[in-house]
Motif scaffolding. Structure first.
Motif, PDB file in Angstrom:
ATOM      1  N   ILE A   1       0.803  -1.231   0.000  1.00 44.29           N
ATOM      2  CA  ILE A   1       0.000   0.000   0.000  1.00 44.29           C
ATOM      3  C   ILE A   1       0.833   1.276   0.000  1.00 44.29           C
ATOM      4  CG2 ILE A   1      -1.928  -1.145   1.156  1.00 44.29           C
ATOM      5  CD1 ILE A   1      -1.071   0.451   3.737  1.00 44.29           C
ATOM      6  N   PHE A   2       2.134   1.163   0.225  1.00 45.98           N
ATOM      7  CA  PHE A   2       2.987   2.344   0.373  1.00 45.98           C
ATOM      8  C   PHE A   2       3.068   3.128  -0.927  1.00 45.98           C
ATOM      9  CE2 PHE A   2       6.663   4.889   1.490  1.00 45.98           C
ATOM     10  CZ  PHE A   2       6.471   5.083   2.845  1.00 45.98           C
ATOM     11  N   GLN A   3       2.896   4.437  -0.835  1.00 46.39           N
ATOM     12  CA  GLN A   3       2.938   5.315  -2.000  1.00 46.39           C
ATOM     13  C   GLN A   3       4.069   6.331  -1.853  1.00 46.39           C
ATOM     14  OE1 GLN A   3      -0.922   7.167  -2.140  1.00 46.39           O
ATOM     15  NE2 GLN A   3      -1.995   5.237  -2.488  1.00 46.39           N
ATOM     16  N   ASN A   4       4.449   6.924  -2.981  1.00 47.70           N
ATOM     17  CA  ASN A   4       5.472   7.973  -2.960  1.00 47.70           C
ATOM     18  C   ASN A   4       5.084   9.062  -1.957  1.00 47.70           C
ATOM     19  OD1 ASN A   4       7.141   6.835  -4.863  1.00 47.70           O
ATOM     20  ND2 ASN A   4       6.181   7.902  -6.570  1.00 47.70           N
ATOM     21  N   GLU A   5       6.062   9.502  -1.205  1.00 39.14           N
ATOM     22  CA  GLU A   5       5.920  10.593  -0.242  1.00 39.14           C
ATOM     23  C   GLU A   5       5.219  10.212   1.054  1.00 39.14           C
ATOM     24  OE1 GLU A   5       7.557  13.579  -0.803  1.00 39.14           O
ATOM     25  OE2 GLU A   5       8.290  12.454  -2.508  1.00 39.14           O
ATOM     26  N   ASP A   6       4.855   8.942   1.255  1.00 37.90           N
ATOM     27  CA  ASP A   6       4.292   8.533   2.535  1.00 37.90           C
ATOM     28  C   ASP A   6       5.381   8.569   3.600  1.00 37.90           C
ATOM     29  OD1 ASP A   6       1.740   8.081   1.549  1.00 37.90           O
ATOM     30  OD2 ASP A   6       1.953   5.899   1.439  1.00 37.90           O
ATOM     31  N   ILE A   7       4.963   8.622   4.851  1.00 36.27           N
ATOM     32  CA  ILE A   7       5.857   8.547   6.005  1.00 36.27           C
ATOM     33  C   ILE A   7       5.645   7.182   6.646  1.00 36.27           C
ATOM     34  CG2 ILE A   7       6.389   9.486   8.297  1.00 36.27           C
ATOM     35  CD1 ILE A   7       5.117  12.158   7.311  1.00 36.27           C
ATOM     36  N   LEU A   8       6.724   6.464   6.897  1.00 32.67           N
ATOM     37  CA  LEU A   8       6.626   5.174   7.567  1.00 32.67           C
ATOM     38  C   LEU A   8       7.165   5.290   8.983  1.00 32.67           C
ATOM     39  CD1 LEU A   8       6.072   2.109   7.583  1.00 32.67           C
ATOM     40  CD2 LEU A   8       8.406   1.795   6.731  1.00 32.67           C
ATOM     41  N   VAL A   9       6.419   4.741   9.932  1.00 29.81           N
ATOM     42  CA  VAL A   9       6.842   4.665  11.328  1.00 29.81           C
ATOM     43  C   VAL A   9       7.047   3.188  11.640  1.00 29.81           C
ATOM     44  CG1 VAL A   9       6.170   5.094  13.720  1.00 29.81           C
ATOM     45  CG2 VAL A   9       5.556   6.746  11.920  1.00 29.81           C
ATOM     46  N   THR A  10       8.289   2.795  11.948  1.00 30.76           N
ATOM     47  CA  THR A  10       8.606   1.392  12.167  1.00 30.76           C
ATOM     48  C   THR A  10       9.863   1.220  12.992  1.00 30.76           C
ATOM     49  OG1 THR A  10       8.899  -0.747  11.040  1.00 30.76           O
ATOM     50  CG2 THR A  10       9.986   1.160  10.043  1.00 30.76           C
ATOM     51  N   GLN A  11      10.026   0.008  13.531  1.00 30.50           N
ATOM     52  CA  GLN A  11      11.272  -0.404  14.177  1.00 30.50           C
ATOM     53  C   GLN A  11      11.998  -1.421  13.317  1.00 30.50           C
ATOM     54  OE1 GLN A  11      10.803  -1.441  18.447  1.00 30.50           O
ATOM     55  NE2 GLN A  11       8.641  -1.056  18.094  1.00 30.50           N
ATOM     56  N   ASP A  12      11.404  -1.775  12.185  1.00 33.19           N
ATOM     57  CA  ASP A  12      11.882  -2.863  11.335  1.00 33.19           C
ATOM     58  C   ASP A  12      12.792  -2.307  10.234  1.00 33.19           C
ATOM     59  OD1 ASP A  12      12.102  -4.827   9.297  1.00 33.19           O
ATOM     60  OD2 ASP A  12      10.206  -5.732   9.893  1.00 33.19           O
ATOM     61  N   TYR A  13      14.091  -2.571  10.360  1.00 29.60           N
ATOM     62  CA  TYR A  13      15.050  -2.047   9.383  1.00 29.60           C
ATOM     63  C   TYR A  13      14.872  -2.672   8.010  1.00 29.60           C
ATOM     64  CZ  TYR A  13      17.292  -0.525  13.719  1.00 29.60           C
ATOM     65  OH  TYR A  13      17.546   0.029  14.947  1.00 29.60           O
ATOM     66  N   GLY A  14      14.494  -3.937   7.959  1.00 31.88           N
ATOM     67  CA  GLY A  14      14.257  -4.586   6.673  1.00 31.88           C
ATOM     68  C   GLY A  14      13.107  -3.924   5.931  1.00 31.88           C
ATOM     69  N   LEU A  15      12.004  -3.701   6.623  1.00 29.72           N
ATOM     70  CA  LEU A  15      10.863  -3.001   6.018  1.00 29.72           C
ATOM     71  C   LEU A  15      11.261  -1.593   5.602  1.00 29.72           C
ATOM     72  CD1 LEU A  15       7.876  -2.610   5.291  1.00 29.72           C
ATOM     73  CD2 LEU A  15       7.451  -2.103   7.719  1.00 29.72           C
ATOM     74  N   ALA A  16      11.980  -0.908   6.456  1.00 26.01           N
ATOM     75  CA  ALA A  16      12.426   0.451   6.142  1.00 26.01           C
ATOM     76  C   ALA A  16      13.221   0.480   4.849  1.00 26.01           C
ATOM     77  CB  ALA A  16      13.270   1.011   7.294  1.00 26.01           C
ATOM     78  N   SER A  17      14.103  -0.494   4.671  1.00 27.67           N
ATOM     79  CA  SER A  17      14.943  -0.515   3.466  1.00 27.67           C
ATOM     80  C   SER A  17      14.116  -0.713   2.203  1.00 27.67           C
ATOM     81  CB  SER A  17      16.008  -1.611   3.575  1.00 27.67           C
ATOM     82  OG  SER A  17      15.424  -2.897   3.479  1.00 27.67           O
ATOM     83  N   LEU A  18      12.973  -1.379   2.318  1.00 28.28           N
ATOM     84  CA  LEU A  18      12.137  -1.641   1.144  1.00 28.28           C
ATOM     85  C   LEU A  18      11.380  -0.416   0.653  1.00 28.28           C
ATOM     86  CD1 LEU A  18      10.671  -5.129   2.123  1.00 28.28           C
ATOM     87  CD2 LEU A  18      12.476  -4.653   0.449  1.00 28.28           C
ATOM     88  N   VAL A  19      11.067   0.521   1.545  1.00 25.81           N
ATOM     89  CA  VAL A  19      10.287   1.695   1.138  1.00 25.81           C
ATOM     90  C   VAL A  19      11.106   2.980   1.130  1.00 25.81           C
ATOM     91  CG1 VAL A  19       8.145   0.659   1.967  1.00 25.81           C
ATOM     92  CG2 VAL A  19       9.405   2.226   3.454  1.00 25.81           C
ATOM     93  N   LEU A  20      12.342   2.899   1.542  1.00 23.50           N
ATOM     94  CA  LEU A  20      13.176   4.090   1.706  1.00 23.50           C
ATOM     95  C   LEU A  20      13.244   4.954   0.449  1.00 23.50           C
ATOM     96  CD1 LEU A  20      14.755   5.315   4.012  1.00 23.50           C
ATOM     97  CD2 LEU A  20      16.756   4.070   3.250  1.00 23.50           C
ATOM     98  N   GLY A  21      13.298   4.322  -0.713  1.00 25.72           N
ATOM     99  CA  GLY A  21      13.436   5.065  -1.963  1.00 25.72           C
ATOM    100  C   GLY A  21      12.264   5.954  -2.320  1.00 25.72           C
ATOM    101  N   LYS A  22      11.082   5.635  -1.810  1.00 25.69           N
ATOM    102  CA  LYS A  22       9.933   6.465  -2.168  1.00 25.69           C
ATOM    103  C   LYS A  22       9.275   7.158  -0.983  1.00 25.69           C
ATOM    104  CE  LYS A  22       6.703   2.552  -2.660  1.00 25.69           C
ATOM    105  NZ  LYS A  22       5.761   1.937  -3.590  1.00 25.69           N
ATOM    106  N   ALA A  23       9.863   7.042   0.192  1.00 29.72           N
ATOM    107  CA  ALA A  23       9.279   7.640   1.392  1.00 29.72           C
ATOM    108  C   ALA A  23       9.681   9.102   1.565  1.00 29.72           C
ATOM    109  CB  ALA A  23       9.726   6.848   2.622  1.00 29.72           C
ATOM    110  N   SER A  24       8.754   9.894   2.098  1.00 29.97           N
ATOM    111  CA  SER A  24       9.118  11.245   2.556  1.00 29.97           C
ATOM    112  C   SER A  24      10.081  11.116   3.709  1.00 29.97           C
ATOM    113  CB  SER A  24       7.895  12.015   3.044  1.00 29.97           C
ATOM    114  OG  SER A  24       7.197  12.581   2.005  1.00 29.97           O
ATOM    115  N   ALA A  25       9.777  10.135   4.575  1.00 28.62           N
ATOM    116  CA  ALA A  25      10.635   9.868   5.724  1.00 28.62           C
ATOM    117  C   ALA A  25      10.297   8.501   6.277  1.00 28.62           C
ATOM    118  CB  ALA A  25      10.430  10.923   6.806  1.00 28.62           C
TER     119      ALA A  25
END
Length: 158
Positions: free
Chosen positions: A62-86
């Motif tokens: 469901i993640f879209q460009n410019e969304d903000i992700l709040v997580t403790q999971d570094y693996g998940l973070a790495s998957l959306v990092l390229g299109k996240a606002s933060a």
């Protein structure tokens, strides 16, 4: 722009800060959890089947460009990092291209130690400083995108 929370193991204080910010900035908030977690919110709560990484897969879907992700999971973070606002860790720091490799490496080392029967330091008790740092990170991103907002008379000006 939306705020998406990896709801598995998300501290209550972080959820409350996100809800307040989403309300103040009129931003959509989605909390994704598996069926083993019970979360009540005025915002959207997506419940997925229980399973290894089921919440992570839903968030990536469901993640879209410019969304903000709040997580403790570094693996998940790495998957959306390229299109996240933060990507904001619940402990109150940004996960970004400058630190993701180090964070993933530390996770890998910890997994190897545990797999070999060793012990690693578990989670420490949440501190007020972590809550304050998290709030600063989230509001910094929202101010950069939307500017300052004037709140109701009962609330402070951000």
């Amino acid at each position: 722009m939306r705020i998406i929370i990896d709801g598995d193991a998300c501290p209550q204080q972080v959820k409350e800060i996100c809800e307040r910010a989403a309300h103040e900035y009129n931003v959509e908030l989605i909390i994704v959890v598996d069926i083993a977690h019970y979360i009540v919110s005025d915002f959207t709560v997506m419940v997925v089947e229980q399973g290894r990484d089921s919440v992570d897969y839903k968030i990536v879907q469901i993640f879209q460009n410019e969304d903000i992700l709040v997580t403790q999971d570094y693996g998940l973070a790495s998957l959306v990092l390229g299109k996240a606002s933060a990507v904001i860790h619940t402990a109150g720091f940004f996960i970004n291209n400058n630190n993701i490799d180090t964070l993933l490496e530390s996770r890998h080392i910890g997994q190897k130690i545990r797999k070999a029967g060793g012990r690693t330091k578990g989670p420490s008790k949440r501190t007020k400083e972590q809550d304050e740092n998290f709030e600063k990170c989230l509001y910094k991103v929202l101010r950069e995108k939307f500017g300052r907002v004037k709140l109701n008379k009962k609330k402070r000006t951000v």
